[in-house]
Design a protein around this motif. Structure first.
Motif, PDB file in Angstrom:
ATOM      1  N   UNK A 144      15.815  40.340 -80.873  1.00 40.40           N
ATOM      2  CA  UNK A 144      14.583  41.088 -81.105  1.00 40.40           C
ATOM      3  C   UNK A 144      14.011  40.849 -82.495  1.00 40.40           C
ATOM      4  N   UNK A 145      14.874  40.685 -83.479  1.00 40.44           N
ATOM      5  CA  UNK A 145      14.406  40.497 -84.856  1.00 40.44           C
ATOM      6  C   UNK A 145      14.310  39.032 -85.274  1.00 40.44           C
ATOM      7  N   UNK A 146      14.688  38.123 -84.373  1.00 42.66           N
ATOM      8  CA  UNK A 146      14.643  36.697 -84.677  1.00 42.66           C
ATOM      9  C   UNK A 146      13.197  36.211 -84.811  1.00 42.66           C
ATOM     10  N   UNK A 147      13.001  35.204 -85.632  1.00 44.83           N
ATOM     11  CA  UNK A 147      11.671  34.606 -85.757  1.00 44.83           C
ATOM     12  C   UNK A 147      11.671  33.149 -85.290  1.00 44.83           C
ATOM     13  N   UNK A 148      12.751  32.741 -84.639  1.00 35.77           N
ATOM     14  CA  UNK A 148      12.874  31.366 -84.175  1.00 35.77           C
ATOM     15  C   UNK A 148      11.896  31.084 -83.034  1.00 35.77           C
ATOM     16  N   UNK A 149      11.192  29.952 -83.143  1.00 34.78           N
ATOM     17  CA  UNK A 149      10.280  29.557 -82.069  1.00 34.78           C
ATOM     18  C   UNK A 149      11.022  29.193 -80.795  1.00 34.78           C
ATOM     19  N   UNK A 150      12.263  28.741 -80.918  1.00 29.14           N
ATOM     20  CA  UNK A 150      13.063  28.387 -79.740  1.00 29.14           C
ATOM     21  C   UNK A 150      13.374  29.613 -78.879  1.00 29.14           C
ATOM     22  N   UNK A 151      13.390  30.785 -79.496  1.00 26.78           N
ATOM     23  CA  UNK A 151      13.737  32.014 -78.784  1.00 26.78           C
ATOM     24  C   UNK A 151      12.510  32.852 -78.430  1.00 26.78           C
ATOM     25  N   UNK A 152      11.328  32.310 -78.649  1.00 24.69           N
ATOM     26  CA  UNK A 152      10.107  33.085 -78.474  1.00 24.69           C
ATOM     27  C   UNK A 152       9.984  33.672 -77.068  1.00 24.69           C
ATOM     28  N   UNK A 153      10.205  32.875 -76.034  1.00 26.55           N
ATOM     29  CA  UNK A 153      10.036  33.354 -74.660  1.00 26.55           C
ATOM     30  C   UNK A 153      11.056  34.447 -74.317  1.00 26.55           C
ATOM     31  N   UNK A 154      12.301  34.253 -74.745  1.00 27.62           N
ATOM     32  CA  UNK A 154      13.328  35.273 -74.503  1.00 27.62           C
ATOM     33  C   UNK A 154      12.994  36.550 -75.253  1.00 27.62           C
ATOM     34  N   UNK A 155      12.515  36.397 -76.471  1.00 28.54           N
ATOM     35  CA  UNK A 155      12.154  37.554 -77.282  1.00 28.54           C
ATOM     36  C   UNK A 155      10.992  38.320 -76.646  1.00 28.54           C
ATOM     37  N   UNK A 156       9.994  37.599 -76.119  1.00 25.90           N
ATOM     38  CA  UNK A 156       8.851  38.252 -75.489  1.00 25.90           C
ATOM     39  C   UNK A 156       9.263  39.061 -74.267  1.00 25.90           C
ATOM     40  N   UNK A 157      10.144  38.504 -73.450  1.00 27.88           N
ATOM     41  CA  UNK A 157      10.566  39.251 -72.267  1.00 27.88           C
ATOM     42  C   UNK A 157      11.431  40.442 -72.672  1.00 27.88           C
ATOM     43  N   UNK A 158      12.228  40.305 -73.718  1.00 29.62           N
ATOM     44  CA  UNK A 158      13.019  41.446 -74.187  1.00 29.62           C
ATOM     45  C   UNK A 158      12.102  42.547 -74.702  1.00 29.62           C
ATOM     46  N   UNK A 159      11.090  42.200 -75.478  1.00 29.99           N
ATOM     47  CA  UNK A 159      10.151  43.205 -75.976  1.00 29.99           C
ATOM     48  C   UNK A 159       9.441  43.899 -74.819  1.00 29.99           C
ATOM     49  N   UNK A 160       9.072  43.122 -73.795  1.00 29.58           N
ATOM     50  CA  UNK A 160       8.427  43.709 -72.628  1.00 29.58           C
ATOM     51  C   UNK A 160       9.382  44.674 -71.919  1.00 29.58           C
TER      52      UNK A 160
END
Length: 189
Positions: A128-144
């Motif tokens: 959730x706190x990562x700023x890596x572009x590689x994790x962007x899609x996973x982070x977006x679904x987690x935030x959702x």
């Protein structure tokens, strides 16, 4: 039947479907027998189990029930096909699969559900706190999922009526009062 009547009834049915779904599925306490026999609509059974672990990490059992105890994962599974068009559903599922892969690698090949709550929280917090572009899609679904979890949890009948201030017929509204003046509880609606 006249053309205007067809258009009117079509608009009512399209606009009323999400509301009816919320009234029928989301506004009541879900008995455990129903939760155990629930057949996923959008996710696979394994993905729904992972979703339960994620939602219970976001909102674990304390003095109030956990997210899965009030049917939040089932509500998310039920609402995604209602809220998203076909292409968006495919994109959402693709991002969820990327989240699955991320969780599997972070759990060192172990099942995310079998980790301790502290380990699960640590993994989700890191993502959730990562700023890596590689994790962007996973982070977006987690935030959702975080947003949906909190929203559906707050709107469940048991949480709204027993843990929040609940007034089914609203009366006077004063927006600038302290939490103590509201009885120490936030408003459900």
């Amino acid at each position: 039947m006249k053309r205007r009547d067809v258009l009117k009834y079509g608009a009512i049915s399209i606009m009323g479907a999400p509301l009816l779904s919320t009234v029928l599925f989301g506004s009541t306490t879900v008995p455990q027998a129903i939760l155990n026999s629930y057949n996923p609509v959008f996710f696979t059974p394994d993905q729904l189990d992972l979703l339960k672990a994620i939602t219970d990490t976001i909102l674990p059992k304390t003095d109030s029930p956990s997210a899965s105890e009030v049917g939040v994962p089932e509500k998310i599974d039920h609402m995604i096909p209602v809220l998203l068009i076909r292409e968006d559903r495919r994109d959402y599922l693709s991002r969820f699969k990327q989240l699955e892969t991320y969780l599997l690698t972070q759990a060192n090949g172990n099942d995310f559900k079998s980790l301790s709550p502290k380990e699960r929280f640590s993994i989700l917090d890191t993502l959730s706190t990562s700023s890596s572009n590689n994790l962007k899609q996973s982070r977006l679904v987690l935030w959702d999922l975080k947003g949906k979890t909190v929203d559906y949890y707050r709107k469940s009948q048991i949480v709204a009526t027993e843990f929040l201030n609940y007034l089914p017929v609203p009366g006077y509204y004063d927006p600038c009062i302290s939490l103590q003046e509201a009885g120490g509880k936030a408003w459900a609606i």
